[in-house]
Design a protein around this motif. Sequence first.
Motif, PDB file in Angstrom:
ATOM      1  N   LYS A   1     -17.390  25.338   3.982  1.00  0.00           N
ATOM      2  CA  LYS A   1     -18.044  26.586   3.562  1.00  0.00           C
ATOM      3  C   LYS A   1     -17.046  27.725   3.451  1.00  0.00           C
ATOM      4  O   LYS A   1     -17.047  28.479   2.475  1.00  0.00           O
ATOM      5  N   ILE A   2     -16.160  27.873   4.455  1.00  0.00           N
ATOM      6  CA  ILE A   2     -15.213  28.985   4.397  1.00  0.00           C
ATOM      7  C   ILE A   2     -14.181  28.766   3.292  1.00  0.00           C
ATOM      8  O   ILE A   2     -13.731  29.724   2.649  1.00  0.00           O
ATOM      9  N   ILE A   3     -13.816  27.503   3.034  1.00  0.00           N
ATOM     10  CA  ILE A   3     -12.911  27.219   1.920  1.00  0.00           C
ATOM     11  C   ILE A   3     -13.565  27.612   0.602  1.00  0.00           C
ATOM     12  O   ILE A   3     -12.936  28.225  -0.272  1.00  0.00           O
ATOM     13  N   LYS A   4     -14.856  27.286   0.470  1.00  0.00           N
ATOM     14  CA  LYS A   4     -15.591  27.654  -0.742  1.00  0.00           C
ATOM     15  C   LYS A   4     -15.681  29.168  -0.898  1.00  0.00           C
ATOM     16  O   LYS A   4     -15.530  29.705  -2.004  1.00  0.00           O
ATOM     17  N   GLU A   5     -15.924  29.882   0.215  1.00  0.00           N
ATOM     18  CA  GLU A   5     -16.025  31.337   0.153  1.00  0.00           C
ATOM     19  C   GLU A   5     -14.687  31.986  -0.179  1.00  0.00           C
ATOM     20  O   GLU A   5     -14.633  33.143  -0.594  1.00  0.00           O
ATOM     21  N   CYS A   6     -13.607  31.233   0.004  1.00  0.00           N
ATOM     22  CA  CYS A   6     -12.280  31.707  -0.400  1.00  0.00           C
ATOM     23  C   CYS A   6     -12.043  31.480  -1.895  1.00  0.00           C
ATOM     24  O   CYS A   6     -10.925  31.724  -2.390  1.00  0.00           O
TER      25      CYS A   6
ATOM     26  N   LYS B   1      -8.944  35.953   5.798  1.00  0.00           N
ATOM     27  CA  LYS B   1      -9.128  37.244   6.476  1.00  0.00           C
ATOM     28  C   LYS B   1     -10.141  38.108   5.730  1.00  0.00           C
ATOM     29  O   LYS B   1     -10.959  38.800   6.354  1.00  0.00           O
ATOM     30  N   SER B   2     -10.096  38.085   4.401  1.00  0.00           N
ATOM     31  CA  SER B   2     -11.029  38.872   3.591  1.00  0.00           C
ATOM     32  C   SER B   2     -12.463  38.384   3.771  1.00  0.00           C
ATOM     33  O   SER B   2     -13.399  39.179   3.876  1.00  0.00           O
ATOM     34  N   VAL B   3     -12.640  37.062   3.840  1.00  0.00           N
ATOM     35  CA  VAL B   3     -13.968  36.477   4.054  1.00  0.00           C
ATOM     36  C   VAL B   3     -14.489  36.832   5.446  1.00  0.00           C
ATOM     37  O   VAL B   3     -15.645  37.255   5.607  1.00  0.00           O
TER      38      VAL B   3
ATOM     39  N   ARG C   1     -17.781  38.955   6.532  1.00  0.00           N
ATOM     40  CA  ARG C   1     -18.838  38.395   7.384  1.00  0.00           C
ATOM     41  C   ARG C   1     -19.156  39.319   8.555  1.00  0.00           C
ATOM     42  O   ARG C   1     -20.293  39.379   9.025  1.00  0.00           O
ATOM     43  N   ASN C   2     -18.145  40.015   9.050  1.00  0.00           N
ATOM     44  CA  ASN C   2     -18.311  40.828  10.259  1.00  0.00           C
ATOM     45  C   ASN C   2     -18.614  42.291   9.967  1.00  0.00           C
ATOM     46  O   ASN C   2     -18.578  43.121  10.881  1.00  0.00           O
ATOM     47  N   SER C   3     -18.896  42.605   8.703  1.00  0.00           N
ATOM     48  CA  SER C   3     -19.130  44.004   8.329  1.00  0.00           C
ATOM     49  C   SER C   3     -20.402  44.148   7.495  1.00  0.00           C
ATOM     50  O   SER C   3     -20.884  43.189   6.891  1.00  0.00           O
ATOM     51  N   LYS C   4     -20.934  45.357   7.479  1.00  0.00           N
ATOM     52  CA  LYS C   4     -22.090  45.705   6.653  1.00  0.00           C
ATOM     53  C   LYS C   4     -21.764  46.961   5.850  1.00  0.00           C
ATOM     54  O   LYS C   4     -21.101  47.874   6.337  1.00  0.00           O
ATOM     55  N   TYR C   5     -22.242  46.978   4.605  1.00  0.00           N
ATOM     56  CA  TYR C   5     -22.072  48.167   3.762  1.00  0.00           C
ATOM     57  C   TYR C   5     -23.328  49.023   3.898  1.00  0.00           C
ATOM     58  O   TYR C   5     -24.450  48.531   3.729  1.00  0.00           O
ATOM     59  N   VAL C   6     -23.148  50.278   4.250  1.00  0.00           N
ATOM     60  CA  VAL C   6     -24.269  51.169   4.536  1.00  0.00           C
ATOM     61  C   VAL C   6     -24.271  52.353   3.571  1.00  0.00           C
ATOM     62  O   VAL C   6     -23.239  53.004   3.363  1.00  0.00           O
TER      63      VAL C   6
ATOM     64  N   GLU D   1     -19.640  40.321   0.735  1.00  0.00           N
ATOM     65  CA  GLU D   1     -19.164  38.954   0.498  1.00  0.00           C
ATOM     66  C   GLU D   1     -17.725  38.794   0.962  1.00  0.00           C
ATOM     67  O   GLU D   1     -17.389  37.860   1.677  1.00  0.00           O
ATOM     68  N   LYS D   2     -16.854  39.711   0.542  1.00  0.00           N
ATOM     69  CA  LYS D   2     -15.454  39.697   0.950  1.00  0.00           C
ATOM     70  C   LYS D   2     -14.988  41.127   1.087  1.00  0.00           C
ATOM     71  O   LYS D   2     -15.506  42.025   0.432  1.00  0.00           O
TER      72      LYS D   2
END
Length: 285
Positions: free
Chosen positions: A20-25, A205-207, A211-216, A281-282
Motif C-alpha cells: 500500500k505505501i509503495i502504491k501511495e508513492c 516521507k511525503s506519504v 497520513r499524519n496531517s489534516k488540511y483545515v 494524500e501527500k
Amino acid sequence: MSKLRIAIQKSGRLNEDSLKIIKECGISIDNGKDQLKASARNFPLEVFYLRNGDIPQYLRDGVVDIAIIGENVLVEKGEDIRFVERLGFSKCKVSLAVSKRETYEGMEFFNNKKIATSYPNTVKKYLNNKGINTEIHLINGSVEIAPNIGLADGICDIVSSGSTLFKNNLKEVEVLLTSEAVLAVSPKISEEAQAILDKLQFRIKSVLKGRNSKYVLLNAPNDKLDEIINVLPGMRSPTVLPLAEDGWSSVHSVISKNEFWNIIDELKAKGAEGILVCPIEKMVM
C-alpha cells in the motif's frame, strides 16, 4: 539500468501495508499470483517476497538492498542492520505473558521458570539485563498454548490487540519492546542503489507526512484573527484570504492529526466558524 531491490513479507498484514505505501508513492508493481519477485513499471524497483524471518540475512548478504520489516524482527535477528525510517504501521509489542490464574508481582516470577517463545535472543537479552535466570523453549507458531499444556510457565510473543492472550486465558505482565514496520538498509548497498533509495525515501516521507496531517479551512472574524492564527501550528504560517463579507477572513492551515481535536476545540472557543477538514494524500516538504 540499476534497480533498487526491496524485500517485503511474502504474505500477511505487513505484506498488504507494505504494498500500500509503495502504491501511495506512485509506484506500480506488476504482481502475479504466487510470484516471488516482481518489478515496478514506472520506478527502478524490484520487489522480493520473502519469509519475514529470512529477511535480515538477505539484507546482511546484500541479496536485497532494503526491506520493509518489523522492528521486532531486526531486534531478534538483525541488530547489526540499520533502519532509516519508521513507517507507522504494523504496530505491536513483544511481551511476556502468564496464565490468568497466576499471581504476578514482578520479574522474579520468572526466576528458574520456563518461557516459550519465538524470540529467544530478545528474551535472553532482556532477562539477563534484569538478572533473571530462565529456561527458554523455542517454539515457532502457537506459542500461546504452551502454559495450558504444561510446556512452560509463561510465554513471550507479539501482542497487538491482546485478543489471542485473552482467548488462551493469559495475561500480559511485561512489555519487552514496542515495534512497528521500518525501512531497513543492507550494509552492502551500492552507491547506485543508495541514490534510488534517496528518491524512494523522499516519496515515503511525503506519504507519511500526509497520513499524519489534516488540511483545515475555517472562517475567522478579523478581530479574532491573531488569536486564531496563534492556535494553528501550520507548516510556516497559515494562508489568510479576505471573505466577501466584511470583517471576516478565510484561514487555511495544516495540523497534526494527533493534535487535531484539541486544536479544533480551541479554534471554536476563539470564534472560528465553518471549519472544514480535509485529508492530505501527500505532503512534499
